[in-house]
Design a protein around this motif. Sequence first.
Motif, PDB file in Angstrom:
ATOM      1  N   GLU A   1       0.672   3.133  -3.277  1.00 18.15           N
ATOM      2  CA  GLU A   1      -0.337   3.815  -3.457  1.00 18.15           C
ATOM      3  C   GLU A   1      -0.452   5.209  -3.019  1.00 18.15           C
ATOM      4  O   GLU A   1      -0.532   6.382  -3.982  1.00 18.15           O
ATOM      5  N   ASN A   2      -0.199   4.821  -2.011  1.00 20.86           N
ATOM      6  CA  ASN A   2       0.026   6.155  -1.039  1.00 20.86           C
ATOM      7  C   ASN A   2       0.547   7.628  -1.154  1.00 20.86           C
ATOM      8  O   ASN A   2       0.971   8.279  -1.373  1.00 20.86           O
TER       9      ASN A   2
ATOM     10  N   THR B   1       0.748  -1.082   0.009  1.00 14.55           N
ATOM     11  CA  THR B   1       0.092   0.005   0.004  1.00 14.55           C
ATOM     12  C   THR B   1       0.756   1.204   0.126  1.00 14.55           C
ATOM     13  O   THR B   1       0.506   1.968  -0.458  1.00 14.55           O
TER      14      THR B   1
ATOM     15  N   GLU C   1       3.175  14.740  -7.977  1.00 13.86           N
ATOM     16  CA  GLU C   1       1.959  13.656  -7.777  1.00 13.86           C
ATOM     17  C   GLU C   1       0.670  14.622  -8.858  1.00 13.86           C
ATOM     18  O   GLU C   1      -0.348  14.318  -8.747  1.00 13.86           O
TER      19      GLU C   1
ATOM     20  N   GLU D   1      -3.334   8.560 -15.308  1.00 16.40           N
ATOM     21  CA  GLU D   1      -4.991   8.705 -14.068  1.00 16.40           C
ATOM     22  C   GLU D   1      -3.669   6.986 -13.555  1.00 16.40           C
ATOM     23  O   GLU D   1      -3.152   6.045 -14.341  1.00 16.40           O
ATOM     24  N   TYR D   2      -4.313   6.608 -12.420  1.00 17.45           N
ATOM     25  CA  TYR D   2      -3.824   5.956 -11.428  1.00 17.45           C
ATOM     26  C   TYR D   2      -5.051   4.593 -11.215  1.00 17.45           C
ATOM     27  O   TYR D   2      -5.948   5.101 -10.733  1.00 17.45           O
TER      28      TYR D   2
ATOM     29  N   TYR E   1      -5.420   0.707  -9.601  1.00 19.28           N
ATOM     30  CA  TYR E   1      -4.756  -0.353  -9.693  1.00 19.28           C
ATOM     31  C   TYR E   1      -5.954  -1.993  -9.136  1.00 19.28           C
ATOM     32  O   TYR E   1      -6.857  -1.857  -8.612  1.00 19.28           O
TER      33      TYR E   1
ATOM     34  N   ASP F   1      -0.378   9.169  -4.145  1.00 16.56           N
ATOM     35  CA  ASP F   1      -2.176  10.043  -3.825  1.00 16.56           C
ATOM     36  C   ASP F   1      -1.880  11.057  -3.512  1.00 16.56           C
ATOM     37  O   ASP F   1      -0.111  11.562  -3.039  1.00 16.56           O
ATOM     38  N   ILE F   2      -2.520  12.119  -4.221  1.00 13.13           N
ATOM     39  CA  ILE F   2      -2.076  13.701  -3.380  1.00 13.13           C
ATOM     40  C   ILE F   2      -1.964  14.345  -2.047  1.00 13.13           C
ATOM     41  O   ILE F   2      -3.731  14.063  -1.520  1.00 13.13           O
ATOM     42  N   ASP F   3      -1.221  14.395  -1.259  1.00  5.88           N
ATOM     43  CA  ASP F   3      -1.325  14.150   0.418  1.00  5.88           C
ATOM     44  C   ASP F   3      -1.585  15.657   0.493  1.00  5.88           C
ATOM     45  O   ASP F   3      -0.950  16.700   0.889  1.00  5.88           O
ATOM     46  N   SER F   4      -3.060  16.390   0.385  1.00  8.84           N
ATOM     47  CA  SER F   4      -3.565  17.885   0.481  1.00  8.84           C
ATOM     48  C   SER F   4      -2.785  18.056   1.833  1.00  8.84           C
ATOM     49  O   SER F   4      -2.041  19.679   1.948  1.00  8.84           O
TER      50      SER F   4
END
Length: 293
Positions: free
Chosen positions: A64-65, A61, A92, A97-98, A100, A68-71
């Motif tokens: 995946e993290n 995981t 980022e 497009e991702y 999984y 991701d966009i970590d706002s």
Amino acid sequence: MGVDLAVVPVAGRGTRLLPLTKSQPKEMLPVGEKPVVQYVAEELEQSGIRRLAFVTGPGKTAIENHFDIDSELILSLRENGQEPLLETLEYERMKVEYIYTRQRRQLGLGHAILSARSVVMEQPFVVALGDSIIGVHAQSKVVKQMIDLFEQCRADAVIAFEEVPKEEVSQYGIATVGKEQGNYFELADLVEKPDVAESPSRLAVAARYVFRAELFEYLEDTATGKGNEIQLTDAISAWIRAGGNVLGIPLADGEQRFDIGNYPSYFKAFFEFASQDPKYGESFMEYVRRQMV
Ligand code: UTP
């Protein structure tokens, strides 16, 4: 429409890198300032790929993290006056497009690709191994060249190759070269991890492929081979025997495959990327030179 989808298998256990890989994916190991899989994604984006389909598995995981966009992190860097660090998160915003999907049992690379069948469906697609970087800082154009060749020659598959030292042939899929055509060649066969004495050449598969979706039919018919895994190499070999038009393209001069799947090669990759780091490379090399005298 051109080829814009890449399957990136990242579900392997990475046992050759234990204990590093006990609780973290090998595809997230640092090489210089970035994890391996970020280089892979950046290289693919530069080659025109717009959809990245990761085949993940247990304990993965963190991958995946990472994409991701970590706002919250962005906000906290802004609030704490650390705006310059935002540059490190530029990736980022890549225009991809991702997707999984999971490989539910680790039955080898061929099986990992088969696990992405319902994502790929009938389209041609790239396969890029998530534990291998091409070229220092992943500036390689090989995937773009492979897609162009695939389209021009209406090939069934195009595979990147790198010449390796004789003693390393037993770690990779090795080409039997057929007719040579300028900067590419037809593949007469592909052999998985041959013995040094029996190897047909020193050209090793370099972690990048383009396939027609027909590959899935050959993968479905492939029995488990070496290591009790479904070997991608066996499926390609069967395709060639059935008359498939499979082409090989060597990496360009100065382009190198960095395999992060074993320690000797991982150490070399880290050294290479650290020594060529735009910010820290020079002082790192000064340190190395001081140690040598
Ligand atoms: P490797 O062939 O190096 O296999 O994977 P591995 O299982 O990760 O490593 P070892 O042999 O245990 O040390 C090449 C790429 O294919 C993926 C890996 O994640 C890696 O990116 N892979 C491999 C899968 O997705 N599934 C598998 O079953 C095997």
